[in-house]
Scaffold this active site. Structure first.
Site, PDB file in Angstrom:
ATOM      1  N   ASP A  33       0.827  -1.202   0.000  1.00  0.00           N
ATOM      2  CA  ASP A  33       0.000   0.000   0.000  1.00  0.00           C
ATOM      3  C   ASP A  33       0.865   1.258   0.000  1.00  0.00           C
ATOM      4  OD1 ASP A  33      -2.640   1.438   0.543  1.00  0.00           O
ATOM      5  OD2 ASP A  33      -1.400   2.117   2.214  1.00  0.00           O
ATOM      6  N   GLU A  57       0.886  -0.606  -5.298  1.00  0.00           N
ATOM      7  CA  GLU A  57      -0.129   0.435  -5.463  1.00  0.00           C
ATOM      8  C   GLU A  57       0.602   1.752  -5.688  1.00  0.00           C
ATOM      9  OE1 GLU A  57      -3.759   2.652  -3.094  1.00  0.00           O
ATOM     10  OE2 GLU A  57      -1.754   2.435  -2.276  1.00  0.00           O
TER      11      GLU A  57
END
Length: 653
Positions: A322, A376
């Site tokens: 993330d 991401e």
């Protein structure tokens, strides 16, 4: 020196050859510093085997890295939270150790009491593997835990493209409460398997004090969230998933940490620079969180060991990293449009973070050569999903983050007639050479409060009144038809894998909002209404049926992982809103026009009539067929097609 392959793949990178060589040089220097000349990351990333709590033949040993501390002692309910004969001994290099003779009761609530800078304060041990919230103080406390669960199943081998089901344990129940690992294992895993997904991505697993943070403000990096159950409950979930043939990815958050003092790493030893950058550099201006110092060896040791821990202890099959954009740049990507290659190689780039990500990818493969890593990154950093040996950062896939933004903008700002097929084709097919993507039309990001899911953008208020099978509504008809087209074209073009957030496959209504003060601690929007898809009287079933058959295309034809090497555009006509293309052995034909049926003829030299696999207008998908038609003329070698508005065909050719 041999020229890096990344420079051969993308000529626009030529002016930045020095930057790329410098990154590779920094990686090698860092590895030499950490490992010596012949060491392995696998042997370096063992912090969890040394620090934290470990049972011995005579009791326990507890170690902590706390270089700024002047004294440390273990306190808990086993000694009435008072300092006594549980003082840690100071070792070299900022390490502390306590040997406990005899049993330290399993289930004991504990903290480590630190004296530093003339003050005394309590902290949760940095390597704690279980932490629970005190119902009275609302603060988290460490727990002495002994795992007894024995894994029964080995990780399956992925034989097709990754079809990822993005999940959150807490909201996976239809009831107004937080769901558990055990209930997810019993109720949701079989559903995911039956729908055809082959990977589950678990969000919010690393312990986090604020439920509403969606798990993205981590306090205890080695602890599985106790909101959903025990560590053994999570092991049983992963073991069961493996038994069903599902791989399991952890949504890992190494981009920042929660700011809470006393529940996480912030000011752990009384200094702000132990794990994080000091001063303003250590503060994320948008997230109000702490930022790791990736140039510090002890931080690399902590984070790399963390990855190995989740692989070893829980048998996770890989990670979705993330907030990678935030890690890559000192400005964290805020207010920056990445419209020039110079912005990837400027002084704003955090090359130490790049090195950490390369190390992380290398380590993950050393632990498990079949592991999967996904980045991401909204900046589209060159080489993100390219092997390190080629000059890349080493991820297997990057998320196609521009695609959901494209669809939201289309539905929010434009009419259906303004859909530009040339722009759509460019958005879905243009990606960096030799890098694989995970395509998706929407994820949890698009479902969060303040935004809307695609289905809610399409149907809005009529979802509440017109989704029963007996109601007639042009709004719902358009929503169901367009929802299928969006997913089908994204699924087939936007990547070498596909991702869906749980419930979105059947058009889950409304938005996602966790209990908080502003909504009076309501669970109304923090749950999944599975019964909507299971109810034969509601139209949600049509979208679910379509999603299952769409995934079946990859399972039977294996066309996605071939990338765009086997992609050929056959027809595109903007005014008529017609698009046809072949990918692998599948032919996709779309009519995006909102009112008119369309005809087209495609030249194909085939021995037999192509096999129709999907007609989106089929009644089982909520369509109005049979309206569409096709025939193959062997003499003229023509495939003649008629498509109703907002429908598509998929053929095997």
């Amino acid at each position: 020196m041999k020229k890096l392959n990344i420079l051969k793949y993308d000529s626009w990178l030529s002016p930045h050859e020095w930057d790329l060589e410098y990154r590779m040089s920094l990686l090698q220097k860092t590895k030499s510093r950490l490992l010596g000349e012949s060491g392995k990351l696998l042997d370096f990333a063992n912090g969890h085997h040394y620090y934290g709590f470990h049972e011995t033949k005579t009791g326990w040993v507890y170690r902590e890295w706390s270089p700024n501390a002047e004294a440390m002692s273990l306190v808990g309910d086993f000694n009435d939270w008072r300092e006594g004969n549980f003082e840690l001994k100071k070792l070299e290099h900022g390490n502390w150790e306590l040997e406990v003779q005899g049993e330290l009761p399993i289930g004991s609530r504990i903290k480590v009491r630190v004296r530093a800078n003339g003050q005394t304060f309590d902290r949760i041990p940095a390597y704690i593997q279980y932490a629970v919230q005190n119902k009275e103080t609302k603060q988290f406390e460490g727990v002495i835990y002994r795992s007894t669960y024995k894994m029964k199943n080995v990780s399956p081998r992925l034989m097709e493209a990754p079809l990822i089901y993005e999940t959150h344990i807490g909201i996976s129940t239809e009831e107004y409460r937080i769901n558990s690992y055990k209930e997810f294992t019993r109720d949701v895993l079989p559903r995911i398997k039956e729908e055809g997904y082959n990977i589950i991505q678990l969000m919010a697993i690393m312990e986090h004090p604020l439920y509403a943070s969606f798990g993205y403000q981590v306090s205890n990096f080695y602890a599985a969230s106790s909101r959903f159950g025990t560590p053994d409950d999570l092991k049983e979930l992963i073991d069961t998933a493996h038994g069903l043939g599902l791989l399991v990815l952890l949504d890992v958050v190494h981009s920042h940490a929660v700011k809470n003092v006393g529940e996480g790493l912030n000011l752990f030893d009384g200094s702000e620079y132990q794990y994080f950058h000091a001063g303003e550099k250590g503060e994320h201006p948008a997230w109000n969180t702490k930022l790791f110092n990736y140039g510090k060896d002890e931080v690399l040791h902590f984070l790399l060991s963390n990855l190995k821990f989740w692989q070893e202890e829980y048998l996770f099959d890989g990670f979705r990293f993330d907030g990678v954009t935030s890690m890559l740049y000192h400005h964290h990507g805020l207010g920056t449009s990445f419209d020039s290659y110079n912005k990837y190689f400027s002084m704003d780039t955090d090359v130490e973070a790049v090195t950490y990500l390369q190390l992380a990818n290398e380590l993950v493969r050393e632990v498990n050569p079949n592991a999967i890593t996904i980045a991401e990154d909204m900046s589209a950093m060159p080489g993100m999903a390219m092997p390190i040996s080629d000059g890349g950062i080493g991820f297997d896939y990057r998320l196609s983050m521009g695609v959901p933004d494209y669809w939201i903008k289309q539905l929010k700002e434009k009419s259906d007639d303004e859909l530009n097929l040339h722009e759509l084709w460019h958005e879905l097919t243009t990606r960096r050479p030799h890098e694989k993507n995970i395509g998706y039309a929407e994820s949890h990001d698009q479902a969060l409060v303040g935004d809307k899911t695609l289905m809610f953008w399409l149907a809005d208020a009529e979802m509440y009144t017109k989704m029963d099978i007996h109601s007639q509504s042009l709004v719902i008809d358009r929503a169901i038809a367009f929802h299928k087209l969006i997913r089908l074209i994204t699924f087939s073009l936007a990547g070498e894998g596909y991702l869906n957030f749980m419930g979105n496959e059947f058009g889950h209504p409304e938005w996602l909002d966790f209990p908080r003060v502003e909504n009076h601690d309501s669970y109304q929007h923090a749950r999944r209404q599975w019964s909507l898809a299971d109810n034969p009287e509601l139209k949600f079933q049509y979208l679910l049926a379509f999603d299952k058959d769409m995934l079946l295309l990859e399972k039977t034809c294996h066309f996605m992982d071939e990338g765009n090497n086997f992609l050929e555009q056959k027809w595109i006509q903007q005014e008529e809103k017609l698009l046809a293309y072949q990918k692998g052995n599948l032919l996709f034909v779309f009519n995006f026009h909102s009112t008119n049926e369309r005809f087209l003829e495609l030249y194909y030299d085939l021995e037999q009539t192509p096999e129709l696999l999907i007609d989106t207008d089929n009644g089982k998908y909520g369509g109005f067929g049979p309206r569409n038609h096709f025939e193959y003329d062997k003499t003229e070698k023509k495939l003649k097609i008629k498509l109703a508005p907002r429908t598509a065909f998929v053929f095997k050719v």
